[in-house]
Design a protein around this motif. Structure first.
Motif, PDB file in Angstrom:
ATOM      1  N   MET A   1     -46.976   4.102  35.743  1.00  0.00           N
ATOM      2  CA  MET A   1     -45.523   4.051  35.784  1.00  0.00           C
ATOM      3  C   MET A   1     -45.087   2.855  36.636  1.00  0.00           C
ATOM      4  O   MET A   1     -45.625   2.624  37.711  1.00  0.00           O
ATOM      5  N   ILE A   2     -44.103   2.103  36.125  1.00  0.00           N
ATOM      6  CA  ILE A   2     -43.449   1.064  36.914  1.00  0.00           C
ATOM      7  C   ILE A   2     -42.093   1.606  37.347  1.00  0.00           C
ATOM      8  O   ILE A   2     -41.284   2.009  36.499  1.00  0.00           O
ATOM      9  N   ARG A   3     -41.857   1.627  38.649  1.00  0.00           N
ATOM     10  CA  ARG A   3     -40.604   2.144  39.196  1.00  0.00           C
ATOM     11  C   ARG A   3     -39.889   1.071  39.995  1.00  0.00           C
ATOM     12  O   ARG A   3     -40.523   0.300  40.723  1.00  0.00           O
ATOM     13  N   ALA A   4     -38.557   1.051  39.879  1.00  0.00           N
ATOM     14  CA  ALA A   4     -37.742   0.327  40.848  1.00  0.00           C
ATOM     15  C   ALA A   4     -37.544   1.242  42.050  1.00  0.00           C
ATOM     16  O   ALA A   4     -37.233   2.419  41.897  1.00  0.00           O
ATOM     17  N   VAL A   5     -37.761   0.699  43.249  1.00  0.00           N
ATOM     18  CA  VAL A   5     -37.667   1.480  44.482  1.00  0.00           C
ATOM     19  C   VAL A   5     -36.769   0.730  45.460  1.00  0.00           C
ATOM     20  O   VAL A   5     -36.931  -0.484  45.647  1.00  0.00           O
ATOM     21  N   TRP A   6     -35.832   1.445  46.076  1.00  0.00           N
ATOM     22  CA  TRP A   6     -34.968   0.819  47.079  1.00  0.00           C
ATOM     23  C   TRP A   6     -34.570   1.854  48.111  1.00  0.00           C
ATOM     24  O   TRP A   6     -34.650   3.069  47.861  1.00  0.00           O
ATOM     25  N   ARG A   7     -34.153   1.402  49.273  1.00  0.00           N
ATOM     26  CA  ARG A   7     -33.733   2.308  50.337  1.00  0.00           C
ATOM     27  C   ARG A   7     -32.344   2.863  50.032  1.00  0.00           C
ATOM     28  O   ARG A   7     -31.418   2.105  49.706  1.00  0.00           O
ATOM     29  N   SER A   8     -32.189   4.177  50.171  1.00  0.00           N
ATOM     30  CA  SER A   8     -30.905   4.794  49.882  1.00  0.00           C
ATOM     31  C   SER A   8     -29.836   4.386  50.880  1.00  0.00           C
ATOM     32  O   SER A   8     -28.648   4.377  50.553  1.00  0.00           O
ATOM     33  N   ASP A   9     -30.244   4.006  52.108  1.00  0.00           N
ATOM     34  CA  ASP A   9     -29.243   3.641  53.114  1.00  0.00           C
ATOM     35  C   ASP A   9     -28.802   2.189  52.994  1.00  0.00           C
ATOM     36  O   ASP A   9     -27.928   1.744  53.740  1.00  0.00           O
ATOM     37  N   THR A  10     -29.407   1.435  52.072  1.00  0.00           N
ATOM     38  CA  THR A  10     -28.980   0.048  51.842  1.00  0.00           C
ATOM     39  C   THR A  10     -28.746  -0.177  50.345  1.00  0.00           C
ATOM     40  O   THR A  10     -29.110  -1.210  49.804  1.00  0.00           O
ATOM     41  N   GLU A  11     -28.137   0.810  49.704  1.00  0.00           N
ATOM     42  CA  GLU A  11     -27.915   0.756  48.257  1.00  0.00           C
ATOM     43  C   GLU A  11     -26.639  -0.034  47.977  1.00  0.00           C
ATOM     44  O   GLU A  11     -25.550   0.518  47.842  1.00  0.00           O
ATOM     45  N   THR A  12     -26.775  -1.341  47.882  1.00  0.00           N
ATOM     46  CA  THR A  12     -25.627  -2.219  47.689  1.00  0.00           C
ATOM     47  C   THR A  12     -25.273  -2.322  46.207  1.00  0.00           C
ATOM     48  O   THR A  12     -26.087  -1.988  45.330  1.00  0.00           O
ATOM     49  N   PRO A  13     -24.060  -2.811  45.892  1.00  0.00           N
ATOM     50  CA  PRO A  13     -23.728  -3.064  44.486  1.00  0.00           C
ATOM     51  C   PRO A  13     -24.718  -4.010  43.814  1.00  0.00           C
ATOM     52  O   PRO A  13     -25.008  -3.861  42.621  1.00  0.00           O
ATOM     53  N   ALA A  14     -25.247  -4.981  44.569  1.00  0.00           N
ATOM     54  CA  ALA A  14     -26.216  -5.914  43.977  1.00  0.00           C
ATOM     55  C   ALA A  14     -27.493  -5.193  43.561  1.00  0.00           C
ATOM     56  O   ALA A  14     -28.059  -5.466  42.495  1.00  0.00           O
ATOM     57  N   VAL A  15     -27.966  -4.269  44.396  1.00  0.00           N
ATOM     58  CA  VAL A  15     -29.159  -3.500  44.050  1.00  0.00           C
ATOM     59  C   VAL A  15     -28.897  -2.659  42.816  1.00  0.00           C
ATOM     60  O   VAL A  15     -29.705  -2.629  41.875  1.00  0.00           O
ATOM     61  N   ARG A  16     -27.747  -1.983  42.757  1.00  0.00           N
ATOM     62  CA  ARG A  16     -27.445  -1.128  41.610  1.00  0.00           C
ATOM     63  C   ARG A  16     -27.286  -1.958  40.338  1.00  0.00           C
ATOM     64  O   ARG A  16     -27.686  -1.533  39.258  1.00  0.00           O
ATOM     65  N   ALA A  17     -26.722  -3.146  40.464  1.00  0.00           N
ATOM     66  CA  ALA A  17     -26.584  -4.010  39.289  1.00  0.00           C
ATOM     67  C   ALA A  17     -27.949  -4.471  38.795  1.00  0.00           C
ATOM     68  O   ALA A  17     -28.183  -4.561  37.587  1.00  0.00           O
ATOM     69  N   CYS A  18     -28.861  -4.758  39.726  1.00  0.00           N
ATOM     70  CA  CYS A  18     -30.206  -5.195  39.333  1.00  0.00           C
ATOM     71  C   CYS A  18     -30.944  -4.076  38.627  1.00  0.00           C
ATOM     72  O   CYS A  18     -31.594  -4.304  37.598  1.00  0.00           O
ATOM     73  N   VAL A  19     -30.843  -2.848  39.134  1.00  0.00           N
ATOM     74  CA  VAL A  19     -31.492  -1.723  38.474  1.00  0.00           C
ATOM     75  C   VAL A  19     -30.895  -1.519  37.080  1.00  0.00           C
ATOM     76  O   VAL A  19     -31.616  -1.266  36.105  1.00  0.00           O
ATOM     77  N   GLY A  20     -29.570  -1.654  36.973  1.00  0.00           N
ATOM     78  CA  GLY A  20     -28.947  -1.551  35.665  1.00  0.00           C
ATOM     79  C   GLY A  20     -29.477  -2.589  34.685  1.00  0.00           C
ATOM     80  O   GLY A  20     -29.724  -2.291  33.516  1.00  0.00           O
ATOM     81  N   ALA A  21     -29.669  -3.822  35.172  1.00  0.00           N
ATOM     82  CA  ALA A  21     -30.219  -4.876  34.307  1.00  0.00           C
ATOM     83  C   ALA A  21     -31.648  -4.557  33.895  1.00  0.00           C
ATOM     84  O   ALA A  21     -32.046  -4.793  32.743  1.00  0.00           O
ATOM     85  N   LEU A  22     -32.443  -4.021  34.801  1.00  0.00           N
ATOM     86  CA  LEU A  22     -33.824  -3.668  34.474  1.00  0.00           C
ATOM     87  C   LEU A  22     -33.887  -2.548  33.440  1.00  0.00           C
ATOM     88  O   LEU A  22     -34.793  -2.501  32.612  1.00  0.00           O
ATOM     89  N   LEU A  23     -32.906  -1.642  33.497  1.00  0.00           N
ATOM     90  CA  LEU A  23     -32.857  -0.547  32.537  1.00  0.00           C
ATOM     91  C   LEU A  23     -32.189  -0.945  31.224  1.00  0.00           C
ATOM     92  O   LEU A  23     -32.147  -0.157  30.279  1.00  0.00           O
ATOM     93  N   GLY A  24     -31.614  -2.174  31.189  1.00  0.00           N
ATOM     94  CA  GLY A  24     -30.988  -2.637  29.957  1.00  0.00           C
ATOM     95  C   GLY A  24     -29.596  -2.102  29.748  1.00  0.00           C
ATOM     96  O   GLY A  24     -29.179  -1.907  28.605  1.00  0.00           O
ATOM     97  N   THR A  25     -28.846  -1.850  30.845  1.00  0.00           N
ATOM     98  CA  THR A  25     -27.474  -1.368  30.716  1.00  0.00           C
ATOM     99  C   THR A  25     -26.509  -2.484  31.063  1.00  0.00           C
ATOM    100  O   THR A  25     -26.886  -3.515  31.618  1.00  0.00           O
ATOM    101  N   ASN A  26     -25.239  -2.265  30.755  1.00  0.00           N
ATOM    102  CA  ASN A  26     -24.206  -3.261  31.037  1.00  0.00           C
ATOM    103  C   ASN A  26     -23.408  -2.952  32.297  1.00  0.00           C
ATOM    104  O   ASN A  26     -22.489  -3.668  32.642  1.00  0.00           O
ATOM    105  N   THR A  27     -23.717  -1.842  32.959  1.00  0.00           N
ATOM    106  CA  THR A  27     -22.923  -1.404  34.099  1.00  0.00           C
ATOM    107  C   THR A  27     -23.824  -1.176  35.301  1.00  0.00           C
ATOM    108  O   THR A  27     -25.051  -1.191  35.198  1.00  0.00           O
ATOM    109  N   LEU A  28     -23.176  -0.938  36.454  1.00  0.00           N
ATOM    110  CA  LEU A  28     -23.933  -0.598  37.647  1.00  0.00           C
ATOM    111  C   LEU A  28     -24.713   0.685  37.407  1.00  0.00           C
ATOM    112  O   LEU A  28     -24.187   1.657  36.879  1.00  0.00           O
ATOM    113  N   PHE A  29     -25.969   0.685  37.808  1.00  0.00           N
ATOM    114  CA  PHE A  29     -26.773   1.895  37.738  1.00  0.00           C
ATOM    115  C   PHE A  29     -26.260   2.883  38.782  1.00  0.00           C
ATOM    116  O   PHE A  29     -26.081   2.542  39.944  1.00  0.00           O
ATOM    117  N   GLU A  30     -25.993   4.112  38.369  1.00  0.00           N
ATOM    118  CA  GLU A  30     -25.550   5.156  39.292  1.00  0.00           C
ATOM    119  C   GLU A  30     -26.625   6.225  39.350  1.00  0.00           C
ATOM    120  O   GLU A  30     -26.779   7.020  38.423  1.00  0.00           O
TER     121      GLU A  30
END
Length: 337
Positions: free
Chosen positions: A276-305
Motif C-alpha cells: 500500500m502507498i499512503r499519503a501521511v501527514w500530521r493532523s496538527d499541521t493539516e494546512t490547505p496546501a497539504v489537503r490540496a496535494c492529497v486531493g491531487a494525488l487522489l485525482g480530485t478537483n477539490t481540497l481533500f477532506e
C-alpha cells in the motif's frame, strides 16, 4: 528556555510509560530520546525521571513539568492551526518526501496539476525510505510523506497523523530470463531456498532496515526460508538490472515493474503479497496546501477532506478510499484537473 522537542519527549514518556515506547511513538532511537531527556533535566535544574524496576517513571518535578508541557504543546498546535487559517489561499512552501517508486509514478502528474491550479505554491521534494521520512515528518521538516506498507510487514504509524490510501498494488517475484521457475503461473515462497539446488536464489533488495528489506525477511521466514540477500540497492531499477543479468531475484511492487529491463519475468507469489502507498501527514499541521496535494494525488478537483480522526496509535489508520491503477500500462486517470 525549554526546547519544544524535549518537552514533547517528556510528555511521550508520561503517556507511553517507558523511554523505549516513547521513542517508538516519536520514531527516534531510545538513545536519542535519553539524550533529549538528559538535556531537559539540565535545563530544568531538576531530576525528572527515576528508576522503576527495569523502566523509569516521572518524579514529582517531572509530573509538574509534563503537565505544563502538555498545555504548551496544545497551544503550539493551536497557534499553527490558527496561522494556517489566516489566509485560506493555497500558497507558500510544501515540503514533500516519498519512497522512490511512488515519487516517480505518482507525484509528477499530481504536482503538475496542483501547480496549474495554485501557481503560488512552492513545493520541494526528496525521496527516501520510511525509516527516515517519518521522523522528519514528526519533527516538522516535511509536510507530507508518501509511505509504503507491505502486507508481510505493515508499517507502524505514530499517533497524531492522518493518512489517505493512494495505491494498493500486488507484489511480484522478479526472475531472470531463462530461470527454471520462470514458466510457472506462480511461485510458492517456500521453494525459494538458501542458494542450494536448482531453485535456490540470491536476493536483491533495498538496504537493511528499510520497509522492503524487512518485508522480504518476514515473507520468506514465514515460509521457512532464510533469504540470502546479497545485493542491497536503494533503487528498484538497479535491482532489476541485477535480475536481468541473472545475478539475483527480487520482490517488486507493480509500480516498480515499469522500469524493468527486457526479459525479466514477473510471477505472482504464494501466498500473495501486496504493498500500500499512503499519503501521511500530521493532523496538527493539516494546512490547505497539504489537503490540496492529497486531493491531487487522489485525482480530485477539490481540497481533500479526511473523514474520521487522526491515528490513535501505531497500528490504526484512517484513510480515504483507495485509488488503484487498473494495470501497469495504464496510469490511473486524474479526472479533469
Amino acid at each position: 528556555m525549554f526546547s519544544i522537542e524535549r518537552l514533547r519527549a517528556l510528555v511521550a514518556v508520561q503517556t507511553h510509560g517507558s523511554i523505549a515506547s516513547a521513542a517508538r511513538a516519536l520514531h527516534v532511537t531510545p538513545s536519542g530520546m535519553s539524550q533529549q531527556l538528559t538535556k531537559l533535566e539540565r535545563e530544568a535544574g531538576q531530576r525528572l525521571l527515576e528508576p522503576q524496576g527495569r523502566s523509569v517513571r516521572l518524579t514529582h518535578a517531572g509530573r509538574v513539568l509534563a503537565g505544563h508541557a502538555a498545555r504548551v504543546l496544545e497551544q503550539v498546535n493551536a497557534a499553527q492551526t490558527d496561522l494556517a487559517a489566516l489566509d485560506r489561499q493555497i500558497l507558500g512552501p510544501l515540503r514533500l518526501g516519498g519512497v522512490g517508486s511512488a515519487v516517480r509514478s505518482l507525484l509528477p502528474g499530481a504536482l503538475s496539476d496542483l501547480l496549474a491550479r495554485h501557481p503560488r505554491l512552492s513545493p520541494t521534494l526528496r525521496d527516501g525510505e520510511v525509516v527516515s521520512l517519518l521522523p522528519d515528518l514528526l519533527r516538522g521538516d516535511l509536510d507530507l510523506v508518501l509511505a509504503e506498507s507491505w502486507s508481510s510487514r505493515p508499517v507502524a504509524l505514530p499517533a497524531g497523523v492522518r493518512t489517505a490510501d493512494l495505491v494498493d498494488e500486488s507484489v511480484y517475484l522478479a526472475l531472470p530470463p531463462e530461470h527454471p521457475l520462470g514458466e510457472r503461473d506462480s511461485v510458492d515462497l517456500a521453494e525459494l531456498g538458501d542458494g542450494d539446488g536448482a531453485s535456490g536464489v540470491l536476493w536483491a533488495s533495498c538496504p537493511e532496515g528499510t520497509e522492503p528489506y524487512e518485508a522480504i525477511l518476514q515473507a520468506l521466514r514465514s515460509r521457512g526460508v532464510e533469504p540470502d540477500i546479497r545485493y542491497t540497492l536503494a533503487e528498484i531499477p538497479s535491482q532489476l538490472e541485477l535480475v536481468a543479468a541473472g545475478l539475483a531475484v527480487a520482490l517488486v511492487p507493480d509500480l516498480g515493474r515499469r522500469t524493468a529491463p527486457a526479459g525479466v519475468r514477473f510471477l505472482p507469489t504464494d501466498p500473495p503479497l501486496s504493498r500500500m502507498i499512503r499519503a501521511v501527514w500530521r493532523s496538527d499541521t493539516e494546512t490547505p496546501a497539504v489537503r490540496a496535494c492529497v486531493g491531487a494525488l487522489l485525482g480530485t478537483n477539490t481540497l481533500f477532506e479526511p473523514s474520521g480522526t487522526s491515528s490513535d496509535g501505531p497500528d490504526r489508520h484512517h484513510a480515504a478510499p483507495t485509488a488503484q491503477p487498473d494495470s501497469i500500462d495504464e496510469p490511473e486517470p486524474r479526472g479533469t484537473q
